[in-house]
Design a protein around this motif. Structure first.
Motif, short mmCIF file in Angstrom:
data_model
loop_
_atom_site.label_atom_id
_atom_site.label_comp_id
_atom_site.label_asym_id
_atom_site.label_seq_id
_atom_site.Cartn_x
_atom_site.Cartn_y
_atom_site.Cartn_z
N ALA A 280 0.81 -1.21 0.00
CA ALA A 280 0.00 0.00 0.00
C ALA A 280 0.84 1.26 0.00
O ALA A 280 0.35 2.34 -0.32
N SER A 281 2.12 1.15 0.35
CA SER A 281 2.96 2.35 0.43
C SER A 281 3.06 3.05 -0.91
O SER A 281 3.23 4.27 -0.98
N ARG A 282 2.97 2.30 -1.99
CA ARG A 282 3.06 2.91 -3.32
C ARG A 282 1.87 3.81 -3.61
O ARG A 282 1.95 4.72 -4.44
N ALA A 283 0.77 3.59 -2.91
CA ALA A 283 -0.43 4.40 -3.16
C ALA A 283 -0.19 5.86 -2.82
O ALA A 283 -0.88 6.75 -3.34
N PHE A 284 0.77 6.12 -1.96
CA PHE A 284 1.04 7.50 -1.56
C PHE A 284 1.93 8.24 -2.57
O PHE A 284 2.10 9.45 -2.45
N ASP A 285 2.47 7.53 -3.52
CA ASP A 285 3.37 8.15 -4.51
C ASP A 285 2.57 8.57 -5.74
O ASP A 285 2.43 7.81 -6.71
N LEU A 286 2.04 9.77 -5.71
CA LEU A 286 1.22 10.25 -6.81
C LEU A 286 2.02 10.50 -8.08
O LEU A 286 1.45 10.64 -9.17
N ALA A 287 3.35 10.56 -7.97
CA ALA A 287 4.18 10.77 -9.14
C ALA A 287 4.07 9.60 -10.12
O ALA A 287 4.45 9.73 -11.29
N GLU A 288 3.56 8.46 -9.67
CA GLU A 288 3.36 7.32 -10.57
C GLU A 288 2.23 7.58 -11.57
O GLU A 288 2.14 6.89 -12.58
N GLU A 289 1.37 8.53 -11.27
CA GLU A 289 0.24 8.82 -12.14
C GLU A 289 0.64 9.76 -13.28
O GLU A 289 1.43 10.70 -13.08
N PRO A 290 0.09 9.56 -14.48
CA PRO A 290 0.35 10.48 -15.58
C PRO A 290 -0.16 11.89 -15.27
O PRO A 290 -1.14 12.05 -14.52
N SER A 291 0.48 12.89 -15.84
CA SER A 291 0.06 14.28 -15.62
C SER A 291 -1.40 14.49 -16.01
O SER A 291 -2.12 15.25 -15.37
N LYS A 292 -1.83 13.80 -17.06
CA LYS A 292 -3.22 13.93 -17.52
C LYS A 292 -4.20 13.54 -16.43
O LYS A 292 -5.23 14.20 -16.23
N VAL A 293 -3.88 12.48 -15.69
CA VAL A 293 -4.75 12.03 -14.61
C VAL A 293 -4.69 13.00 -13.44
O VAL A 293 -5.73 13.39 -12.88
N ARG A 294 -3.50 13.43 -13.07
CA ARG A 294 -3.36 14.35 -11.94
C ARG A 294 -4.07 15.67 -12.24
O ARG A 294 -4.73 16.24 -11.36
N ASP A 295 -3.98 16.14 -13.46
CA ASP A 295 -4.64 17.39 -13.83
C ASP A 295 -6.16 17.24 -13.78
O ASP A 295 -6.87 18.19 -13.45
N ALA A 296 -6.65 16.05 -14.13
CA ALA A 296 -8.11 15.84 -14.13
C ALA A 296 -8.70 16.01 -12.74
O ALA A 296 -9.83 16.47 -12.58
N TYR A 297 -7.94 15.65 -11.71
CA TYR A 297 -8.41 15.78 -10.33
C TYR A 297 -8.28 17.20 -9.79
O TYR A 297 -8.97 17.57 -8.84
N GLY A 298 -7.40 18.00 -10.38
CA GLY A 298 -7.10 19.32 -9.84
C GLY A 298 -5.79 19.28 -9.09
O GLY A 298 -5.46 18.29 -8.43
N THR A 299 -5.03 20.37 -9.15
CA THR A 299 -3.67 20.37 -8.60
C THR A 299 -3.60 20.66 -7.11
O THR A 299 -2.54 20.51 -6.50
N GLY A 300 -4.69 21.09 -6.49
CA GLY A 300 -4.68 21.45 -5.08
C GLY A 300 -4.71 20.25 -4.15
O GLY A 300 -4.73 19.09 -4.57
N ARG A 301 -4.71 20.55 -2.86
CA ARG A 301 -4.71 19.49 -1.85
C ARG A 301 -5.92 18.57 -1.98
O ARG A 301 -5.81 17.36 -1.85
N PHE A 302 -7.08 19.16 -2.24
CA PHE A 302 -8.28 18.32 -2.31
C PHE A 302 -8.25 17.42 -3.54
O PHE A 302 -8.51 16.22 -3.44
N GLY A 303 -7.95 17.99 -4.69
CA GLY A 303 -7.93 17.18 -5.90
C GLY A 303 -6.91 16.06 -5.84
O GLY A 303 -7.22 14.89 -6.15
N GLN A 304 -5.69 16.40 -5.42
CA GLN A 304 -4.67 15.37 -5.30
C GLN A 304 -5.00 14.39 -4.18
O GLN A 304 -4.66 13.21 -4.24
N GLY A 305 -5.71 14.88 -3.15
CA GLY A 305 -6.17 13.99 -2.09
C GLY A 305 -7.19 12.99 -2.59
O GLY A 305 -7.18 11.81 -2.19
N CYS A 306 -8.08 13.42 -3.49
CA CYS A 306 -9.06 12.49 -4.08
C CYS A 306 -8.36 11.44 -4.92
O CYS A 306 -8.75 10.26 -4.93
N LEU A 307 -7.32 11.84 -5.64
CA LEU A 307 -6.53 10.88 -6.41
C LEU A 307 -5.87 9.87 -5.47
O LEU A 307 -5.89 8.65 -5.73
#
Length: 470
Positions: A280-307
């Protein structure tokens, strides 16, 4: 002479052989015996043998139900219902925002929630929530634990209660995770209470931490877990030896210093050590996600938190909380006593983007039907607009939203008056909301935990809202 075998019987025979071989019986021997009739399984008796086995041991032939999960979207400061999910466009209290149609005919949201409007069939809006705590600290404790902050009992938050109820015993992954919490209003409302530190959520990037990383216009919010990786140059073997040395020392210390402090310390360290080597530790590494996915959630704490919540759910974490408020230079969160409309427009954009993408991705991965979502804050805000173009604290008639697994979406439950000042239909209290949340997730809200005073305490004291349960 053996009788012909029809397709139903053939399927049943195959299933039974599979079941018996799972118990250690050789498959080739079984098939040979069956083909020769040595087992006495004639066409007339085969299905009865199968049905008897199924009745005696259903777990041997049925798939286990999918693991259930919960997500709490916590809105720090108290969101305004009148400018989000309970619009009053034909009244002076309605304010600046326009109502917008949703995917569900007759159901309208704020114009600033277009992506959620497109998924309104997944949402159940409760417009008739009425509570009695209009102070931030007291309201936060009430809504998160189901109890006002009085008396000797230290009540657990719903995050800890449902994390305990849903998680597997002794799992290497955290039972619950709290992402970007702002706990200054009431620290105890975010903790495990009498359940103890074992059931405290793992905290990620607390917004109230003095070391919280500020946002920039060009970067994603940094949501990290401190010390999740071993220091540079430390091998796994050396790390394991250090852990064993610590356990030996801690064991001797605990024997001579009994008490909750020692237990709490040991619990926190053991959980950290387990998580360091957990999948589960890998789940905290959002850098594994493509920029397209990260952008879809929003760049702020809440959006990245939802991701991160989506990634944690995929790894089997039972309960995840994501906070929206006090983000990107916003010092008041949803506490919009002044300049309500500008602040709510900005917050709504983050909410709309993060929440809608979360549901979309959970659905694409087949997880939405097993994940129950609750959106709420500590209270609502006054329908009346004050001289500072703001709305003040208002617990008498406000809204929350449920979605996902166990929830019958595409509806609004309850009703407030034309001016929004009172509930006129379907009034519910916090206990009813938490009971509905638990029930939708497959947990009986009347299940009890024993407090440190020896009192049995239910997960939730209210009654589930059956009209919005699927």
């Amino acid at each position: 002479m053996p009788q012909p075998v029809n397709s139903l019987e053939r399927h049943a025979r195959t299933q039974l052989v599979d079941t018996l071989t799972s118990r250690g019986i050789d498959r080739r021997t079984l098939l040979k015996a069956a083909s020769l009739g040595l087992l006495g399984w004639s066409q007339s008796g085969w299905l009865s043998h199968w049905n008897n086995l199924r009745a005696e041991e259903p777990s041997a032939i049925t798939s286990p139900p999918p693991k259930r999960h919960c997500i709490l979207l916590w809105m720090t400061g108290g969101p305004t219902q009148t400018d989000t999910f309970d619009m009053k466009p034909d009244h002076a209290n309605g304010g600046e925002f326009k109502p917008a149609s949703t995917k569900v005919p007759g159901l309208v949201f704020s114009e600033h929630l277009p992506k959620l409007a497109a998924q309104a069939d997944r949402l159940a809006i409760v417009r008739s929530l009425s509570t009695k705590e209009g102070d931030h600290g007291r309201g936060t404790h009430l809504m998160r634990t189901g109890h006002p902050p009085t008396g000797p009992v230290q009540y657990p938050s719903i995050v800890s209660s449902l994390g305990k109820s849903l998680a597997e015993v002794d799992s290497e992954i955290p039972r619950s995770v709290s992402i970007s919490p702002y706990r200054i209003f009431n620290q105890a409302a975010f903790g495990p209470g009498f359940l103890g530190p074992r059931y405290a959520p793992l905290t990620v990037a607390a917004a109230d931490s003095p070391t919280a990383t500020p946002m920039t216009d060009s970067a994603y919010a940094e949501l990290t877990v401190d010390d999740l990786a071993a220091p540079a140059g430390i091998s796994l073997e050396r790390q394991a030896r250090r852990a064993e040395l610590w356990r030996s020392t801690q064991s001797r210390f605990s024997k001579t210093h009994p008490g909750t402090a020692a237990v709490a310390h040991q619990t926190v360290v053991e959980r950290a050590l387990s998580l360091m080597t957990s999948k589960a530790s890998r789940a905290f590494d959002l850098a594994e996600e493509p920029s397209k996915v990260r952008d879809a959630y929003g760049t702020g704490r809440f959006g990245q938190g939802c991701l991160m919540a989506r990634r944690l759910i995929e790894q089997g974490v039972s309960m995840v909380e994501v906070t929206l408020g006090f983000d990107q230079g916003n010092q008041l969160g949803w506490d919009t006593h002044a300049g309500n409309f500008e602040a709510v427009k900005r917050l709504s954009a983050q909410l709309d983007q993060g929440w809608s993408t979360l549901m979309t991705e959970l659905d694409e991965r087949g997880l939405l039907e097993s994940t129950t979502i609750l959106w709420m804050g500590e209270f609502g805000r006054t329908p009346t607009i004050n001289p500072q173009a703001g709305r003040d604290h208002f617990p008498a008639a406000w809204s929350c939203v449920l979605a996902g697994g166990g929830i019958k979406g595409g509806q609004a439950y309850g009703k407030t008056s034309d001016d929004g000042n009172e509930v006129v239909e379907g009034k519910v209290d916090v206990g009813d909301i938490l009971a509905t949340f638990a029930t939708a997730a497959g947990i009986n809200p009347t299940n009890e935990n024993i407090s440190d005073q020896g009192r049995p305490i239910k997960i939730a004291e209210g009654k589930p809202i059956n009209d919005i349960l699927s």
